[in-house]
Every structure is written in C-alpha cells, then in structure tokens.
Design a protein around this motif. Structure first.
Motif, PDB file in Angstrom:
ATOM      1  N   ARG A 730      22.294  -0.638 -27.093  1.00 26.00           N
ATOM      2  CA  ARG A 730      22.773   0.587 -27.584  1.00 26.00           C
ATOM      3  C   ARG A 730      21.706   1.426 -28.225  1.00 26.00           C
ATOM      4  NH1 ARG A 730      27.495   3.487 -26.552  1.00 26.00           N
ATOM      5  NH2 ARG A 730      28.034   4.857 -28.218  1.00 26.00           N
ATOM      6  N   LEU A 731      21.091   0.649 -29.280  1.00 29.63           N
ATOM      7  CA  LEU A 731      20.033   1.442 -29.925  1.00 29.63           C
ATOM      8  C   LEU A 731      18.804   2.128 -28.982  1.00 29.63           C
ATOM      9  CD1 LEU A 731      19.269  -1.213 -32.994  1.00 29.63           C
ATOM     10  CD2 LEU A 731      20.393   1.149 -33.254  1.00 29.63           C
ATOM     11  N   ASN A 732      18.574   1.209 -27.929  1.00 32.60           N
ATOM     12  CA  ASN A 732      17.657   1.755 -27.110  1.00 32.60           C
ATOM     13  C   ASN A 732      18.341   2.939 -26.278  1.00 32.60           C
ATOM     14  OD1 ASN A 732      15.461   1.099 -24.590  1.00 32.60           O
ATOM     15  ND2 ASN A 732      15.058  -0.299 -26.169  1.00 32.60           N
ATOM     16  N   LYS A 733      19.521   3.074 -25.890  1.00 27.90           N
ATOM     17  CA  LYS A 733      20.018   3.905 -25.154  1.00 27.90           C
ATOM     18  C   LYS A 733      20.045   5.182 -25.978  1.00 27.90           C
ATOM     19  CE  LYS A 733      24.126   3.804 -21.973  1.00 27.90           C
ATOM     20  NZ  LYS A 733      23.247   3.539 -20.865  1.00 27.90           N
ATOM     21  N   ILE A 734      20.249   5.116 -27.084  1.00 28.65           N
ATOM     22  CA  ILE A 734      20.318   6.276 -28.276  1.00 28.65           C
ATOM     23  C   ILE A 734      18.844   6.694 -28.127  1.00 28.65           C
ATOM     24  CG2 ILE A 734      20.381   6.825 -30.318  1.00 28.65           C
ATOM     25  CD1 ILE A 734      22.742   4.745 -30.822  1.00 28.65           C
ATOM     26  N   GLU A 759      14.076   3.113 -42.324  1.00 26.12           N
ATOM     27  CA  GLU A 759      15.157   2.286 -41.751  1.00 26.12           C
ATOM     28  C   GLU A 759      14.765   1.304 -40.630  1.00 26.12           C
ATOM     29  OE1 GLU A 759      17.941   1.141 -43.906  1.00 26.12           O
ATOM     30  OE2 GLU A 759      16.584   2.581 -45.483  1.00 26.12           O
ATOM     31  N   THR A 760      14.481   1.967 -39.812  1.00 26.79           N
ATOM     32  CA  THR A 760      13.938   1.339 -38.529  1.00 26.79           C
ATOM     33  C   THR A 760      12.716   0.162 -38.739  1.00 26.79           C
ATOM     34  OG1 THR A 760      14.471   3.226 -37.236  1.00 26.79           O
ATOM     35  CG2 THR A 760      12.968   1.483 -36.184  1.00 26.79           C
ATOM     36  N   VAL A 780      12.251  -8.070 -26.942  1.00 23.80           N
ATOM     37  CA  VAL A 780      10.704  -7.566 -27.562  1.00 23.80           C
ATOM     38  C   VAL A 780      10.566  -6.269 -26.818  1.00 23.80           C
ATOM     39  CG1 VAL A 780       8.434  -8.114 -27.431  1.00 23.80           C
ATOM     40  CG2 VAL A 780      10.034  -9.939 -28.030  1.00 23.80           C
ATOM     41  N   ILE A 781      10.596  -6.311 -25.503  1.00 26.77           N
ATOM     42  CA  ILE A 781      10.369  -4.958 -24.751  1.00 26.77           C
ATOM     43  C   ILE A 781      11.363  -3.962 -25.199  1.00 26.77           C
ATOM     44  CG2 ILE A 781      10.300  -4.155 -22.339  1.00 26.77           C
ATOM     45  CD1 ILE A 781       9.709  -6.784 -21.514  1.00 26.77           C
ATOM     46  N   SER A 782      12.493  -4.395 -25.391  1.00 26.50           N
ATOM     47  CA  SER A 782      13.460  -3.080 -25.687  1.00 26.50           C
ATOM     48  C   SER A 782      13.318  -2.584 -27.225  1.00 26.50           C
ATOM     49  CB  SER A 782      14.894  -3.793 -25.833  1.00 26.50           C
ATOM     50  OG  SER A 782      15.401  -3.878 -24.437  1.00 26.50           O
ATOM     51  N   LEU A 783      13.075  -3.655 -28.133  1.00 25.78           N
ATOM     52  CA  LEU A 783      12.674  -3.245 -29.456  1.00 25.78           C
ATOM     53  C   LEU A 783      11.275  -2.496 -29.717  1.00 25.78           C
ATOM     54  CD1 LEU A 783      14.049  -6.152 -31.268  1.00 25.78           C
ATOM     55  CD2 LEU A 783      14.923  -4.088 -31.345  1.00 25.78           C
ATOM     56  N   THR A 784      10.290  -2.613 -28.904  1.00 25.88           N
ATOM     57  CA  THR A 784       8.967  -1.951 -28.855  1.00 25.88           C
ATOM     58  C   THR A 784       9.099  -0.541 -28.601  1.00 25.88           C
ATOM     59  OG1 THR A 784       8.386  -2.706 -26.730  1.00 25.88           O
ATOM     60  CG2 THR A 784       7.596  -3.959 -28.383  1.00 25.88           C
ATOM     61  N   GLU A 785      10.013  -0.395 -27.570  1.00 29.83           N
ATOM     62  CA  GLU A 785      10.393   1.053 -27.121  1.00 29.83           C
ATOM     63  C   GLU A 785      11.049   1.927 -28.264  1.00 29.83           C
ATOM     64  OE1 GLU A 785      12.740   0.852 -23.592  1.00 29.83           O
ATOM     65  OE2 GLU A 785      11.095   0.037 -22.309  1.00 29.83           O
ATOM     66  N   ILE A 786      11.947   1.134 -29.102  1.00 28.46           N
ATOM     67  CA  ILE A 786      12.320   1.790 -30.376  1.00 28.46           C
ATOM     68  C   ILE A 786      11.214   2.199 -31.184  1.00 28.46           C
ATOM     69  CG2 ILE A 786      13.650   1.612 -32.168  1.00 28.46           C
ATOM     70  CD1 ILE A 786      15.597  -0.394 -30.649  1.00 28.46           C
ATOM     71  N   LEU A 787      10.367   1.505 -31.397  1.00 29.72           N
ATOM     72  CA  LEU A 787       9.336   1.696 -32.201  1.00 29.72           C
ATOM     73  C   LEU A 787       8.329   2.801 -31.802  1.00 29.72           C
ATOM     74  CD1 LEU A 787       7.306  -1.462 -33.633  1.00 29.72           C
ATOM     75  CD2 LEU A 787       8.637   0.038 -34.652  1.00 29.72           C
ATOM     76  N   ASP A 791       6.394   6.194 -33.254  1.00 34.07           N
ATOM     77  CA  ASP A 791       5.030   6.296 -33.310  1.00 34.07           C
ATOM     78  C   ASP A 791       4.748   6.016 -31.890  1.00 34.07           C
ATOM     79  OD1 ASP A 791       2.223   6.487 -33.611  1.00 34.07           O
ATOM     80  OD2 ASP A 791       2.373   4.604 -34.931  1.00 34.07           O
ATOM     81  N   SER A 792       4.123   6.937 -31.136  1.00 34.97           N
ATOM     82  CA  SER A 792       3.700   6.713 -29.696  1.00 34.97           C
ATOM     83  C   SER A 792       2.571   5.814 -29.822  1.00 34.97           C
ATOM     84  CB  SER A 792       3.502   7.855 -29.062  1.00 34.97           C
ATOM     85  OG  SER A 792       2.465   8.762 -29.770  1.00 34.97           O
ATOM     86  N   LEU A 793       1.831   5.839 -30.810  1.00 32.21           N
ATOM     87  CA  LEU A 793       0.683   4.937 -30.944  1.00 32.21           C
ATOM     88  C   LEU A 793       0.750   3.516 -31.731  1.00 32.21           C
ATOM     89  CD1 LEU A 793      -2.104   7.703 -31.208  1.00 32.21           C
ATOM     90  CD2 LEU A 793      -1.301   6.455 -29.178  1.00 32.21           C
TER      91      LEU A 793
END
Length: 849
Positions: A730-734, A759-760, A780-787, A791-793
């Motif tokens: 759900r977080l990734n979808k948002i 908060e993130t 891991v892959i899904s959560l890194t996309e949230i990061l 911050d794209s870097l």
C-alpha cells in the motif's frame, strides 16, 4: 564412439551458426602496462602445419596517432620470429610494418586517413610459403611480397596479438574473424565471447588465452552513452547521416555533434529562427542540405510555422505560416525529398487523437489530407514508423481509441500496417494481444539488415522514471524479441521524446532522447549500440565452454558418481532454498504488476505527485483549484490531520499566503478565496470547511480519502507489524504517484515535507536492513523505492536494492538500477559517480546506516 561423433557434428554446426563474428578490442598503450591486452592464440593446444600456412583477420585501427605490435609469430624456422606492427607517420597516415624481428624490416605498407576510425576494418592476410621461400602480405586485397627466406616444412606456430613478453607497445586496435591454417587443417575464431579469458574456435574447442580483453559483442548489447547537452529553451534535435552528426537547433545557434570524431562545435546563424518552437520538431533534406524546423499548431497567427536554413549559408528563411487545425504531439513523419513533400500521421492535441495523413508540399507551401483506402488505422499517437521503400512505410503501435476522443480512455496498440503512400492504400499485417504490457514506441523505427524485421524502442510513458527497451518485430507475423540493455528516461512532460536512427556508414543504432521540463528547458542524451544488436540470451550463449572429448569421460565417471552422492545428500536442502527463491521472485513479479497500477479513488485528494482532486462522481476537478485556492486548501487540510486537530488560525493563513498585504486586504482576500474553496469542495462527499475555536479545519468522514493521511496510517501499522506485506504494498502504491507535495514550493509547507521525511526515516531504513539480514528480499526492494521517493540519491536505497537484486539472481535489474542512479547522480550533483558496478556489488558499506 558413434554418439560422440554425432555430438561433435551437432556442436560444430550450432556453434558455427550462432551469429556474426564480433571481435576483441585491445587495451592499448594509453593504459597501464599491466592492463594492456595480450592474446595467445594457441596457449591450450599447439597444432602443427605442413607446407603453406596462412593467417587472416580483420584489423581496425581506431586512431592514426598510435604505435605498437599487432601480432608476432614464432616457430617458422628455429628461433626466428616475425611481427606485424603499426607506426604513425603523420596525423592522418601511418604504416604497417612486417618485420623479421631483431634483423630487418621486410615490408612497409602505407595506410591513408580513410583506413582509420572506430568502425573501419582492414582485411589482413599473411601467407608463409616454404616451397617458394616467400612471405606474402595482403592488405585490403593489395599484395606485398618478400622472398628468399627459408622456412620449415612443418611449423608449430606460437602466435601473440598485442602485448607479450618484453613487447609492451600495443596500438589502439581491434581484431575479428581470425583464421589460422592451411588446406589440411584450419582454425576459425569468431571471437564471440562476452566475458572471460579463454578463447574458443568455431568448433567450441578451447585454444587460446587472452588477458584484459574488451569483447566487442558487449557493444551490441550495452548502450554506450555518447553525448549530453542541456538548454534552458526549447531546442530541436536532427540526425544528419550524410555529414555524420546530430544538429541541435535553438533560435540563434546550431550545435553540431560529430559522433565519429567525438567533437562538438557551435555555429552562430546569420539571423534568428523565425518559428516559435513548442515541440521542437525538424527534418533535414540531404539533397539540398537544408534543415527545416516546424510547428503544426499553437503558434500566434501570422508567425512562421515552417522555416528552413541552408547549412552552408546559415541563413534562416520562412517557408510557411500555415497551421493544422490541432496540435499533434508525438506524430509520425517522413520526408520524400524526391517528390518534395513532408508527411505527418497521427498525434494528440486539443483533447483529440488524429489518424489523418497530412502532406506538406514544400515547393508550393500547401497542406493536403488525402483519403486512404483499405484498412482503417485508429486515431493514435506515440506510434513508430519505418520507411520500407520510396513510397511505402510501416506503422506500428501507439496509444489511442477508435473515436479519437481523449475523454473515453485509451488503448495500447501492438498492430502493424503497411502503407502505400503513392496508391493511398493501407493494409493491416497483424495485431498482437499483449495483456498488461502498456508501452509506447519511439517515432522512428529501423529495418533489420535483411529487411524482414524492424527495430523499435518501447517504454512506459506513464511512469516518471521509466526506461527504453529495444525490440525486434518480424514484419511477417509480429514475432518479437528483446534486444540490448535498457536506457533510463525521465518521462515527466508530453514533449519528452525518444528516437531511433541507423547510421549505415558505421553500422550503429543511435538512440536520441530529449527530456523536457515544464518551463521548456530540456536535456538531450545520445546513446549508441552496434548493429545488429543482440539479446541477453546471445550474450550468455557466447560464453562458451569446451566440448569434453571421449578420453576424459571415463576419467570423469568416478568423479561424477561421487558428485551424485554428494548432490543427493544436499538436494533436499537446496530444493527448499530454491522454492523460497522462486516464491520471492513470484512475489516481486506480483508487486511490480500491482504497483504499476496507480491508485485512482473517487472522492479523494492526492498530495503525492501531481496535486489531484477526484469528486464523488469520479471526475477530475483539479483544474478548479487556482494557485491561491490550492494553497489555502492544503494549509487547512494538512492542519486537520488526525494527528493534529487544532486547525489553523486566520492570522496564520494570512501570514502564509499574503504576508506583504495590509491586514484588511489580506482578510478580504482570505474570505474571497475561502468562499471559492467551499463552493468547489461541495463536489466532495463528507468534506467541509469549518470554523471553530478561532481556527479553520476540514472535517471529513470515511467516504473521503487523502493519500497523505493513508500513508501515515500505514506507516504506523508498519511500526507495529513489519511483516505485513499488504501494508508495504500500500505504501509503495501511494509513493508511485510521485514526490510528496511536488511543485508546491511555498516555504510554509517545508514543515510538512520535513515531518513526512522524518516519520519515514524513523522506520524504513531499519526495516530494510532487518529484511535483508533475514534474506527476505522483496520487501527490501519495495521499501528502498519509498526511500528513493524522498531522496533519489539515498545510499541506503541504492546499495540495498542492488544487493537484493543480486541475491535473487536478477543481475540485469541490479545493473539497470545502477545505471539509473549514476545518471541521477550526474544530473543532481553535476559529478560522475566514483564507483563501478563491480565495486558497488562487492559489499554494503557498514556506515550507511
């Protein structure tokens, strides 16, 4: 024995037909001695040859200003050795020297400027004839001979290319299609490996060893970044094959990028381009050497819509002020310079899709839209077009629908049409059903060398950080294969485009990307790949292994039995591990499919990506929110979250929105804007602006949805239970919608942006490390996309995502992510990323978390 012979026959046949020869590029004297290339042709086997003996190969000398050893050969007679070397004479010429080493130069063969260049191959043939005591060297069919040298009747050649022993000078060169032998036996080396140091002949037999090679087949798979350019104003990019360059046009300047010489020069035009550029579309007439820039719509009346410049005189002239009835984003086009017309097809603009063929007569300044017979092509844009004859083209794919009305939705097409522009006839060749694969095409397509297929770049235009992928489609039936590595693309604006070109002189495919921003500024990137391009399967296939001879089979039998015993012992454990890996791969595939479907909820407000408001009927009413109304709405909404129910005071609103206005003026502006806001949000069910306790807030019930509030709720759930995959999904979808409060630049909202980031960052990095250590890689892959959305870097996101992909055996994905990161690094910091992919792949630094 019979079975082994059959095996050898089949293997030889297959290996000799797996593709065209590729070759080796040598690290030359501009590199450190320790990494210069050394190739011993017969290090694993030392054959003997009786009588006449021949060496043939294709040689490429990339630049004339270089010197060094091409190859050396011993074993012709006693301790004598011969060598072929290259030395430069002047900046534009050089010599091939055939020597009896340490004694004398036998032949000196001149090479002119036309022989040098990255894609120019010289045919070399050396024949040793002991009967005639003659050595013949042929260069591009011209024969040079040296006689009177006694050679052994039976020779055991020791052949080195490049560096060997004390010979350390290596010219800037490549070789391919190496042949060694005579009538009795021969060795053909396709040099088709993609990696490794062992070299095999065309029968699959390991013969030689090469140190520090650069296998040329990789240039047919990995796109090479050749050129970068940025501009603050709209520019157009034109491929000028005749002069081997790309032209970048802006109102008073032409920038010329010569891709053979890797040089760039800027030319000032004698007058300014009269066309006000919107889309940056252009074409070049190679016969007259005229460059045309054009816009079909959205130009002030009376202003030039088509202008041309003679590239010899650099003088612009207006050709036309005519316009078409609508804008035509991502139309297809073709110049017929023999009949002096320019044709465009399709495109999108003014809420309509087009499917007309419009012809511009260059001589008579006239547009016409003739009717075509045969099959009907649905209105569309983002299609691909390839020229197959003087008056015939292929059209492929695109987005559109049958009516041309944008409001009824869109369909992604995978169909192909043959169009006769002379007879005005359309024939549909085929249509593919590629469910859940929504991709558009580059404007230009390229025919394969045998004219039976076409190449096209496809990409998902609806994803901001997307990637281009090269496809090859069979013209006959639509069979396709994926070729080459992918190319990162930022697809934020509809004016962003990608084009594919063939440079027949060097047999390279060029990908030209133009990425636009909202203000018209844009950046141009040009990539190249050798033609024909190859697939990942071919790259892996060329990593050959030697066929095991019969004599080794018996010796290996006992070892094989022992291996079987060991394997059976560990089989169950490995099977469990493989099943877990397969489960994780399936989960990733499911996540990609799910996450690629963006949230679209009625009665909602979206603060991630583009600010969007959908009313209770499912209609987008975002356009009703002027900048001030949107800012007021956001201020009240963000102060009405469940974590903060105090609302916001009138004074705080006035200070945020109208700090420079007198108090009475600010109050009046607030009241007017507030009234307009209340009228607008009547379209949202269960939502209202209330004033209580001297504060404004927005009250909402369960029918109302805000993605920011939803994000905070699911982030809290993740703190409580990190194993909930549905929460991560759900977080990734948002966050797939884009950056939180993107394009909202007011300083007032920095606090909310910072709160979102804090908060993130309190939760996500530590969960990434925990999942990784537990070998659970999909989260891991899904959560890194949230990061990365924050911050794209992000180093945490960068390292952990790459290592998660590598643990799952998804090296291509890891490499693709690395390439995207280094491009973003260059774009944001204007500095090259210091580490190679291999460096990053070794270990995750301990100090990043």
């Amino acid at each position: 024995m019979f079975n082994i012979r059959i095996l050898l026959f089949i293997s030889t046949f297959l290996l000799s037909h797996i593709g065209s020869s590729q070759g080796i590029s040598f690290n030359s004297s501009d590199k450190l001695i320790g990494v210069r290339t050394s190739y011993c042709v017969f290090s694993h086997t030392r054959p003997s040859f009786k009588g006449t003996f021949k060496i043939e190969f294709l040689l490429n000398i990339r630049e004339s200003k270089t010197i060094g050893n091409i190859f050396s050969i011993k074993g012709m007679k006693d301790s004598d050795s011969y060598s072929l070397t290259y030395i430069n004479n002047t900046e534009d010429s050089g010599f091939l020297k055939f020597n009896l080493d340490g004694v004398t130069n036998l032949l000196s063969i001149p090479l002119k400027k036309t022989a040098f260049g990255s894609k120019k191959w010289i045919e070399i043939s050396i024949i040793f004839n002991p009967n005639l005591k003659r050595i013949s060297v042929s260069v591009n069919g011209k024969i040079y001979t040296s006689e009177g040298y006694k050679l052994n009747d039976v020779i055991y050649p020791e052949i080195y290319f490049g560096k060997h022993g004390s010979v350390i000078d290596v010219p800037s060169m490549s070789i391919k299609k190496l042949y060694v032998g005579n009538e009795d036996q021969n060795y053909l080396f396709d040099l088709n490996n993609s990696k490794g140091e062992d070299v095999y002949d065309s029968r699959g037999k390991r013969c030689g060893t090469i140190k520090h090679p650069d296998w040329l087949i990789n240039d047919s798979y990995y796109w090479k970044n050749r050129f970068y350019f940025s501009s603050k104003e709209v520019t157009c990019l034109t491929f000028d094959e005749k002069h081997q360059r790309f032209l970048i046009t802006s109102p008073g300047v032409l920038v010329c990028y010569n891709f053979n010489e890797e040089t760039t020069n800027t030319l000032s035009t004698k007058n300014r381009l009269p066309v006000p550029m919107r889309l940056g579309t252009s074409f070049i007439n190679p016969t007259t050497n005229n460059l045309f820039v054009y816009e079909v719509n959205d130009v002030p009346l009376g202003k030039a819509t088509i202008a041309s410049i003679n590239l010899d005189t650099l003088m612009w002239k207006t050709n036309s002020i005519l316009q078409l009835p609508q804008q035509r984003h991502h139309h297809n086009s073709l110049l017929n310079h023999k009949n002096n017309y320019y044709m465009i097809f399709g495109g999108f603009g003014n809420q309509r899709l087009a499917n007309s063929f419009d012809f511009y007569d260059i001589r008579f300044n006239k547009w016409s839209s003739p009717t075509f017979k045969g099959d009907t092509i649905s209105p569309r844009y983002f299609a691909g077009l390839a020229k197959t004859g003087d008056n015939e083209v292929l059209l492929f794919g695109g987005i559109g629908n049958k009516t041309g009305d944008q409001n009824i939705g869109k369909k992604y097409y995978y169909d192909c049409y043959k169009i006769d522009l002379l007879k005005k006839r359309i024939k549909r060749l085929w249509s593919l059903n590629r469910e859940n694969i929504d991709m558009v095409s580059s404007r230009n397509m390229v025919l394969s060398q045998d004219k039976t297929s076409f190449y096209v770049l496809n990409y998902r235009e609806y994803i901001s950080k997307t990637s281009l992928q090269l496809y090859k489609y069979a013209i006959k039936n639509g069979d396709y294969e994926i070729l080459g590595d992918s190319i990162p693309l930022i697809s934020e604006r509809i004016t962003t485009n990608a084009n594919l070109y063939l440079n027949s002189k060097t047999n390279e495919l060029f990908c030209a990307i133009q990425e636009f921003k909202l203000d018209g500024s844009n950046q141009i990137k040009i990539f190249s790949i050798n033609n024909p391009p190859v697939s990942k399967k071919i790259i892996d296939k060329y990593d050959k292994k030697e066929i095991i001879p019969l004599t080794l089979l018996l010796a290996c039998f006992i070892g094989v039995v022992m291996v079987i015993i060991v394997v059976s012992f560990f089989y169950k454990k490995r099977k469990i591990k493989q099943e877990d890996l397969n489960r994780q791969l399936a989960l990733i595939s499911k996540q990609v499919s799910t996450n690629d479907q963006p949230l679209q909820i009625i009665n909602s407000v979206s603060l991630f990506g583009k600010f969007t408001v959908i009313n209770h009927l499912g209609r987008d009413i975002s356009y009703l929110f002027s900048p001030n109304i949107k800012s007021l709405f956001l201020i009240i909404l963000l102060n009405s979250s469940k974590q903060d129910t105090n609302g916001v005071t009138a004074e705080q609103i006035n200070l945020a929105l109208w700090p420079d206005k007198p108090v009475k003026k600010a109050i009046n502006l607030k009241n007017v804007t507030l009234s307009q806001l209340r009228n607008i949000i009547t379209d949202l069910k269960g939502v209202s602006v209330v004033y209580s306790n001297k504060s404004f807030s927005i009250e909402f019930d369960q029918e109302f949805y805000c993605d920011y509030f939803d994000y905070l709720i699911h982030l809290e759930k993740l703190k409580e239970d990190s194993l909930r995959n549905d929460t991560i999904t759900r977080l990734n979808k948002i966050i797939k919608r884009g950056v939180f409060l993107r394009l909202v630049e007011d300083e007032y909202f920095d606090t909310f942006k910072k709160h979102f980031e804090n908060e993130t960052l309190k939760v996500i990095p530590y969960l990434i490390k925990e999942f990784f250590e537990n070998q659970n890689y999909p989260p891991v892959i899904s959560l890194t996309e949230i990061l990365e959305s924050i911050d794209s870097l992000s180093e945490i996101g960068f390292y952990y995502k790459i290592h998660a992909y590598l643990r799952l055996g998804m090296r291509d994905k890891a490499k693709k992510h690395y390439n995207s990161f280094i491009l973003e690094h260059k774009k944001v910091l204007d500095d090259d990323f210091a580490l190679t992919f291999e460096d990053v792949s070794k270990i995750i630094p301990e100090d990043i978390l």
